[in-house]
Design a protein around this motif. Structure first.
Motif, PDB file in Angstrom:
ATOM      1  N   ALA A  77       5.595   3.965   1.271  1.00 37.18           N
ATOM      2  CA  ALA A  77       5.873   3.121   0.129  1.00 37.18           C
ATOM      3  C   ALA A  77       5.912   3.576  -1.054  1.00 37.18           C
ATOM      4  O   ALA A  77       6.593   2.936  -1.790  1.00 37.18           O
ATOM      5  N   SER A  78       5.109   4.735  -1.566  1.00 43.30           N
ATOM      6  CA  SER A  78       4.937   5.167  -2.763  1.00 43.30           C
ATOM      7  C   SER A  78       6.228   5.877  -3.101  1.00 43.30           C
ATOM      8  O   SER A  78       6.511   6.036  -4.289  1.00 43.30           O
ATOM      9  N   THR A  79       7.318   6.116  -2.092  1.00 39.84           N
ATOM     10  CA  THR A  79       8.591   6.658  -2.563  1.00 39.84           C
ATOM     11  C   THR A  79       9.518   5.755  -2.828  1.00 39.84           C
ATOM     12  O   THR A  79      10.810   6.115  -3.170  1.00 39.84           O
ATOM     13  N   TYR A  80       9.330   4.314  -2.564  1.00 42.05           N
ATOM     14  CA  TYR A  80      10.256   3.482  -2.687  1.00 42.05           C
ATOM     15  C   TYR A  80      10.655   2.791  -4.014  1.00 42.05           C
ATOM     16  O   TYR A  80       9.780   3.269  -5.148  1.00 42.05           O
ATOM     17  N   ASN A 139       3.026  -1.133   6.526  1.00 42.94           N
ATOM     18  CA  ASN A 139       2.689  -2.251   5.769  1.00 42.94           C
ATOM     19  C   ASN A 139       2.804  -3.301   6.500  1.00 42.94           C
ATOM     20  O   ASN A 139       2.185  -4.549   6.413  1.00 42.94           O
ATOM     21  N   LYS A 154      10.375  -1.950  -3.162  1.00 45.03           N
ATOM     22  CA  LYS A 154       8.958  -2.407  -3.025  1.00 45.03           C
ATOM     23  C   LYS A 154       8.665  -3.871  -3.014  1.00 45.03           C
ATOM     24  O   LYS A 154       8.003  -4.345  -2.593  1.00 45.03           O
ATOM     25  N   ASP A 191       1.069  -1.270   0.073  1.00 46.38           N
ATOM     26  CA  ASP A 191      -0.008   0.137  -0.106  1.00 46.38           C
ATOM     27  C   ASP A 191       0.957   1.286  -0.157  1.00 46.38           C
ATOM     28  O   ASP A 191       1.539   1.394   0.994  1.00 46.38           O
ATOM     29  N   GLY A 192       0.748   1.988  -1.116  1.00 42.66           N
ATOM     30  CA  GLY A 192       1.818   3.195  -1.145  1.00 42.66           C
ATOM     31  C   GLY A 192       1.434   4.280  -0.471  1.00 42.66           C
ATOM     32  O   GLY A 192       2.208   5.270  -0.105  1.00 42.66           O
TER      33      GLY A 192
END
Length: 323
Positions: free
Chosen positions: A136-139, A100, A144, A92-93
């Motif tokens: 997590a959207s920045t990974y 998460n 990820k 889940d970003g």
């Protein structure tokens, strides 16, 4: 069957009039990597979905045991024994990597303290501690994917399904993921890996099954599969036309290319064959400027088994019942 993490007889699955799996047998020993190799649409993901209880096999399928549990009679026990990392990330970003992981711990009904302990250990193991509190959207893609597998391990599964885990990753991230898989298996985990990457199967798998036209076209170790395909040869290149002609006279069974001054000699690439070849050249007083050995690789196997109508095809292996 006690030594097998996964044993499946005659997996069958159709969608309407399209047959995806037409009697696939699998036997995966504990603590190994078993790779399903095949082109898009070969049925690799369908196998994973059936074995992980996400979809049902068709009537006519034989017994299926995963982690020692009968999939038809006790699917809940199978689910408790496995972890699944699908083709598409479950991350889940909108929340952090740590969040998460804690969410997965809650889904596995771990206590708060145990969930935090497992989360911290896995984040450190997968080199994600520094990024743990970032969204997590920045990974990156590799991060990820590592987080995805870390989330899969929260429940401590002994069998893991990795469905094309490195698709879309750059070479560095792909190699990092391979190391993760090796470490899992070294710890006793069994991995069923689906992939389109021939090098990936060659690098990781103890055994490989090639899926094609709804069945297993061939299976074995990478080396066993490579021996199915003819075409191994030694290539000699010369710069001196006189040496080239002398070598051709000494090696009459070769395929010659007068334009490039190269000879191609059929060979399995063994030490004995190379020694014999070099001895014949020495006897003739000839020295090649370049010698290269080509043995069939998984690319050759893949195209021979799954290529188009203009490709040579190998016969399917006879089916064997897992006992």
């Amino acid at each position: 069957m006690t030594d097998l993490a996964i044993a499946a007889n005659g997996l069958r699955k159709s969608y309407g009039d399209k047959t995806v799996l037409d009697g696939v047998d699998l036997a995966v020993p504990q603590g190994t990597v078993f790779s399903l190799l095949g082109p898009n649409g070969a049925g690799k993901t369908t196998v994973v979905k059936i074995l992980s209880t996400l979809i049902s096999a068709d009537p006519g399928t034989g017994d299926i045991h995963v982690g020692g549990h009968d999939l038809a009679r006790d699917p809940q026990a199978v689910r408790a024994a496995i972890g699944v990392t699908g083709q598409f990330s479950a991350v889940d970003g909108l929340i952090t990597g740590e969040e998460n992981m804690l969410l997965m711990a809650d889904l596995h009904h771990l206590s708060r303290s145990e969930g935090r302990r497992v989360t911290a250990e896995l984040l450190e193991r997968f080199d994600l501690t520094e990024a743990a509190r970032k969204p997590a959207s920045t990974y990156s893609g590799g991060m990820k994917r590592r987080l995805d597998i870390a989330m899969t391990l929260v429940g401590g599964p002994r069998i893991i399904f990795l469905d094309e885990p490195t698709t879309g990753l750059d070479p560095r991230s792909r190699h990092a993921m391979w190391q993760v898989v090796r470490e899992l298996v070294a710890g006793g985990v069994t991995v069923l890996l689906t992939t389109q990457y021939l090098e990936e199967a060659d690098q990781l798998a103890d055994r490989i099954a090639v899926l094609h036209d709804g069945g297993i076209a061939a299976q074995g170790t990478a080396e066993e599969l490579k021996r199915l395909v003819p075409g191994g040869h030694v290539r000699l290149r010369f710069t001196d036309p006189a040496a080239y002609r002398a070598a051709l006279a000494a090696l009459p069974e070769t395929t010659a290319d007068d334009e490039t001054l190269t000879l191609r000699i059929p060979s399995g690439g063994s030490q004995r064959e190379l020694r014999s070849l070099l001895g014949r050249l020495d006897t003739a007083g000839v020295e090649a400027d370049e010698l290269t050995v080509h043995t069939p690789d998984l690319d050759d196997v893949f195209f021979a088994l799954t290529g188009g109508d203009d490709q040579p095809h190998l016969p399917r292996q006879p089916k064997e019942t897992v006992r």
